[in-house]
Design a protein around this motif. Structure first.
Motif, PDB file in Angstrom:
ATOM      1  N   ASP A 124      32.317  43.172  46.438  1.00 51.15           N
ATOM      2  CA  ASP A 124      31.070  42.457  46.728  1.00 51.15           C
ATOM      3  C   ASP A 124      30.483  41.857  45.457  1.00 51.15           C
ATOM      4  O   ASP A 124      30.072  40.692  45.433  1.00 51.15           O
ATOM      5  CB  ASP A 124      30.045  43.393  47.371  1.00 51.15           C
ATOM      6  N   ARG A 125      30.455  42.653  44.390  1.00 53.64           N
ATOM      7  CA  ARG A 125      29.895  42.160  43.122  1.00 53.64           C
ATOM      8  C   ARG A 125      30.748  41.059  42.515  1.00 53.64           C
ATOM      9  O   ARG A 125      30.226  40.178  41.820  1.00 53.64           O
ATOM     10  CB  ARG A 125      29.772  43.306  42.128  1.00 53.64           C
ATOM     11  N   SER A 126      32.059  41.095  42.752  1.00 56.15           N
ATOM     12  CA  SER A 126      32.943  40.089  42.156  1.00 56.15           C
ATOM     13  C   SER A 126      32.605  38.678  42.633  1.00 56.15           C
ATOM     14  O   SER A 126      32.955  37.704  41.987  1.00 56.15           O
ATOM     15  CB  SER A 126      34.411  40.406  42.460  1.00 56.15           C
ATOM     16  N   LEU A 127      31.895  38.586  43.739  1.00 56.89           N
ATOM     17  CA  LEU A 127      31.490  37.283  44.264  1.00 56.89           C
ATOM     18  C   LEU A 127      30.309  36.687  43.504  1.00 56.89           C
ATOM     19  O   LEU A 127      30.040  35.497  43.633  1.00 56.89           O
ATOM     20  CB  LEU A 127      31.116  37.416  45.745  1.00 56.89           C
ATOM     21  N   MET A 128      29.621  37.526  42.704  1.00 62.90           N
ATOM     22  CA  MET A 128      28.381  37.068  42.071  1.00 62.90           C
ATOM     23  C   MET A 128      28.350  37.172  40.552  1.00 62.90           C
ATOM     24  O   MET A 128      27.558  36.494  39.924  1.00 62.90           O
ATOM     25  CB  MET A 128      27.207  37.867  42.635  1.00 62.90           C
ATOM     26  N   VAL A 129      29.157  38.058  39.962  1.00 64.51           N
ATOM     27  CA  VAL A 129      29.049  38.305  38.522  1.00 64.51           C
ATOM     28  C   VAL A 129      29.504  37.106  37.704  1.00 64.51           C
ATOM     29  O   VAL A 129      30.288  36.289  38.163  1.00 64.51           O
ATOM     30  CB  VAL A 129      29.846  39.563  38.100  1.00 64.51           C
ATOM     31  N   THR A 130      28.979  37.014  36.487  1.00 62.15           N
ATOM     32  CA  THR A 130      29.421  35.960  35.573  1.00 62.15           C
ATOM     33  C   THR A 130      30.341  36.520  34.490  1.00 62.15           C
ATOM     34  O   THR A 130      31.051  35.766  33.838  1.00 62.15           O
ATOM     35  CB  THR A 130      28.209  35.273  34.902  1.00 62.15           C
ATOM     36  N   ARG A 131      30.301  37.855  34.319  1.00 65.27           N
ATOM     37  CA  ARG A 131      31.208  38.548  33.391  1.00 65.27           C
ATOM     38  C   ARG A 131      31.817  39.726  34.153  1.00 65.27           C
ATOM     39  O   ARG A 131      31.113  40.417  34.887  1.00 65.27           O
ATOM     40  CB  ARG A 131      30.461  39.077  32.167  1.00 65.27           C
ATOM     41  N   ALA A 132      33.108  39.967  33.964  1.00 60.60           N
ATOM     42  CA  ALA A 132      33.801  41.019  34.703  1.00 60.60           C
ATOM     43  C   ALA A 132      33.185  42.391  34.472  1.00 60.60           C
ATOM     44  O   ALA A 132      33.154  43.226  35.379  1.00 60.60           O
ATOM     45  CB  ALA A 132      35.281  41.034  34.328  1.00 60.60           C
ATOM     46  N   GLU A 133      32.657  42.629  33.286  1.00 65.94           N
ATOM     47  CA  GLU A 133      32.042  43.923  32.969  1.00 65.94           C
ATOM     48  C   GLU A 133      30.833  44.233  33.864  1.00 65.94           C
ATOM     49  O   GLU A 133      30.459  45.379  34.027  1.00 65.94           O
ATOM     50  CB  GLU A 133      31.633  43.981  31.497  1.00 65.94           C
ATOM     51  N   GLU A 134      30.239  43.200  34.440  1.00 64.97           N
ATOM     52  CA  GLU A 134      29.094  43.384  35.325  1.00 64.97           C
ATOM     53  C   GLU A 134      29.464  44.086  36.631  1.00 64.97           C
ATOM     54  O   GLU A 134      28.583  44.565  37.351  1.00 64.97           O
ATOM     55  CB  GLU A 134      28.444  42.040  35.638  1.00 64.97           C
ATOM     56  N   LEU A 135      30.755  44.175  36.934  1.00 63.64           N
ATOM     57  CA  LEU A 135      31.185  44.920  38.116  1.00 63.64           C
ATOM     58  C   LEU A 135      30.689  46.351  38.084  1.00 63.64           C
ATOM     59  O   LEU A 135      30.377  46.933  39.112  1.00 63.64           O
ATOM     60  CB  LEU A 135      32.716  44.956  38.218  1.00 63.64           C
ATOM     61  N   PHE A 136      30.657  46.911  36.884  1.00 65.49           N
ATOM     62  CA  PHE A 136      30.421  48.336  36.708  1.00 65.49           C
ATOM     63  C   PHE A 136      28.954  48.717  36.545  1.00 65.49           C
ATOM     64  O   PHE A 136      28.634  49.881  36.385  1.00 65.49           O
ATOM     65  CB  PHE A 136      31.224  48.845  35.508  1.00 65.49           C
ATOM     66  N   VAL A 137      28.067  47.754  36.627  1.00 69.10           N
ATOM     67  CA  VAL A 137      26.639  48.017  36.506  1.00 69.10           C
ATOM     68  C   VAL A 137      26.163  48.681  37.788  1.00 69.10           C
ATOM     69  O   VAL A 137      26.439  48.221  38.897  1.00 69.10           O
ATOM     70  CB  VAL A 137      25.843  46.700  36.277  1.00 69.10           C
ATOM     71  N   GLN A 138      25.468  49.798  37.630  1.00 72.38           N
ATOM     72  CA  GLN A 138      24.952  50.518  38.798  1.00 72.38           C
ATOM     73  C   GLN A 138      23.733  49.816  39.362  1.00 72.38           C
ATOM     74  O   GLN A 138      22.889  49.338  38.633  1.00 72.38           O
ATOM     75  CB  GLN A 138      24.572  51.953  38.415  1.00 72.38           C
ATOM     76  N   GLU A 139      23.649  49.796  40.665  1.00 73.40           N
ATOM     77  CA  GLU A 139      22.489  49.163  41.297  1.00 73.40           C
ATOM     78  C   GLU A 139      21.343  50.131  41.389  1.00 73.40           C
ATOM     79  O   GLU A 139      21.469  51.297  41.502  1.00 73.40           O
ATOM     80  CB  GLU A 139      22.879  48.690  42.702  1.00 73.40           C
ATOM     81  N   ALA A 148      42.361  42.574  45.164  1.00 69.96           N
ATOM     82  CA  ALA A 148      41.423  41.596  45.719  1.00 69.96           C
ATOM     83  C   ALA A 148      40.256  41.352  44.773  1.00 69.96           C
ATOM     84  O   ALA A 148      39.826  40.208  44.572  1.00 69.96           O
ATOM     85  CB  ALA A 148      40.913  42.064  47.081  1.00 69.96           C
ATOM     86  N   VAL A 149      39.738  42.425  44.168  1.00 72.93           N
ATOM     87  CA  VAL A 149      38.642  42.287  43.199  1.00 72.93           C
ATOM     88  C   VAL A 149      39.070  41.370  42.063  1.00 72.93           C
ATOM     89  O   VAL A 149      38.367  40.415  41.707  1.00 72.93           O
ATOM     90  CB  VAL A 149      38.209  43.663  42.646  1.00 72.93           C
ATOM     91  N   LEU A 150      40.234  41.638  41.503  1.00 71.18           N
ATOM     92  CA  LEU A 150      40.723  40.833  40.369  1.00 71.18           C
ATOM     93  C   LEU A 150      41.017  39.396  40.798  1.00 71.18           C
ATOM     94  O   LEU A 150      40.747  38.456  40.048  1.00 71.18           O
ATOM     95  CB  LEU A 150      41.963  41.485  39.763  1.00 71.18           C
ATOM     96  N   ARG A 151      41.522  39.221  41.996  1.00 66.43           N
ATOM     97  CA  ARG A 151      41.835  37.871  42.478  1.00 66.43           C
ATOM     98  C   ARG A 151      40.569  37.028  42.629  1.00 66.43           C
ATOM     99  O   ARG A 151      40.541  35.853  42.273  1.00 66.43           O
ATOM    100  CB  ARG A 151      42.577  37.966  43.801  1.00 66.43           C
ATOM    101  N   VAL A 152      39.513  37.631  43.164  1.00 67.08           N
ATOM    102  CA  VAL A 152      38.250  36.900  43.321  1.00 67.08           C
ATOM    103  C   VAL A 152      37.709  36.496  41.947  1.00 67.08           C
ATOM    104  O   VAL A 152      37.277  35.359  41.749  1.00 67.08           O
ATOM    105  CB  VAL A 152      37.206  37.729  44.105  1.00 67.08           C
ATOM    106  N   LEU A 153      37.744  37.429  41.003  1.00 63.83           N
ATOM    107  CA  LEU A 153      37.262  37.098  39.653  1.00 63.83           C
ATOM    108  C   LEU A 153      38.065  35.946  39.061  1.00 63.83           C
ATOM    109  O   LEU A 153      37.490  34.999  38.498  1.00 63.83           O
ATOM    110  CB  LEU A 153      37.351  38.329  38.739  1.00 63.83           C
ATOM    111  N   ARG A 154      39.399  36.017  39.178  1.00 66.38           N
ATOM    112  CA  ARG A 154      40.246  34.939  38.646  1.00 66.38           C
ATOM    113  C   ARG A 154      39.934  33.612  39.316  1.00 66.38           C
ATOM    114  O   ARG A 154      39.821  32.579  38.662  1.00 66.38           O
ATOM    115  CB  ARG A 154      41.726  35.274  38.844  1.00 66.38           C
ATOM    116  N   ALA A 155      39.796  33.636  40.642  1.00 67.00           N
ATOM    117  CA  ALA A 155      39.529  32.401  41.392  1.00 67.00           C
ATOM    118  C   ALA A 155      38.198  31.777  40.987  1.00 67.00           C
ATOM    119  O   ALA A 155      38.047  30.551  41.012  1.00 67.00           O
ATOM    120  CB  ALA A 155      39.540  32.685  42.890  1.00 67.00           C
ATOM    121  N   ARG A 156      37.258  32.612  40.596  1.00 66.25           N
ATOM    122  CA  ARG A 156      35.946  32.122  40.173  1.00 66.25           C
ATOM    123  C   ARG A 156      35.929  31.738  38.701  1.00 66.25           C
ATOM    124  O   ARG A 156      34.919  31.287  38.191  1.00 66.25           O
ATOM    125  CB  ARG A 156      34.880  33.191  40.437  1.00 66.25           C
ATOM    126  N   GLY A 157      37.046  31.944  38.006  1.00 67.08           N
ATOM    127  CA  GLY A 157      37.115  31.585  36.594  1.00 67.08           C
ATOM    128  C   GLY A 157      36.490  32.605  35.668  1.00 67.08           C
ATOM    129  O   GLY A 157      36.178  32.287  34.514  1.00 67.08           O
TER     130      GLY A 157
END
Length: 83
Positions: free
Chosen positions: A68-83, A34-43
């Motif tokens: 949750d982050r996959s809905l907002m990030v502009t680069r996939a690597e941003e998934l792994f940034v700690q809040e 699901a994470v990967l699908r959201v990223l792909r769908a968002r381009g």
């Protein structure tokens, strides 16, 4: 939605433990997809290291945060940034 949980004769049997592991691994795989699908769908471009890191993760809390982050990030690597 109710989840089917079979009743095994005897608690803690090898079969019960194997079933629980397979079920948990399958649930994690679904979240990862699901994470990967959201990223792909968002381009958002997904590198192989990102794809692999997401797909090998078995921690449902981490995968939920990544979804949750996959809905907002502009680069996939941003998934792994700690809040």
């Amino acid at each position: 939605m109710d989840v089917y949980t079979p009743v095994f004769p005897g608690s803690g049997t090898v079969m019960e433990e194997a079933w629980r592991k397979v079920h948990a691994d399958g649930e994690a795989r679904g979240w990862a997809k699901a994470v990967l699908r959201v990223l792909r769908a968002r381009g958002v471009e997904i590198s192989e290291p990102v794809r692999e890191r997401v797909m090998v993760c078995l921690d449902l809390e981490v995968l939920e945060a990544w979804l949750d982050r996959s809905l907002m990030v502009t680069r996939a690597e941003e998934l792994f940034v700690q809040e």
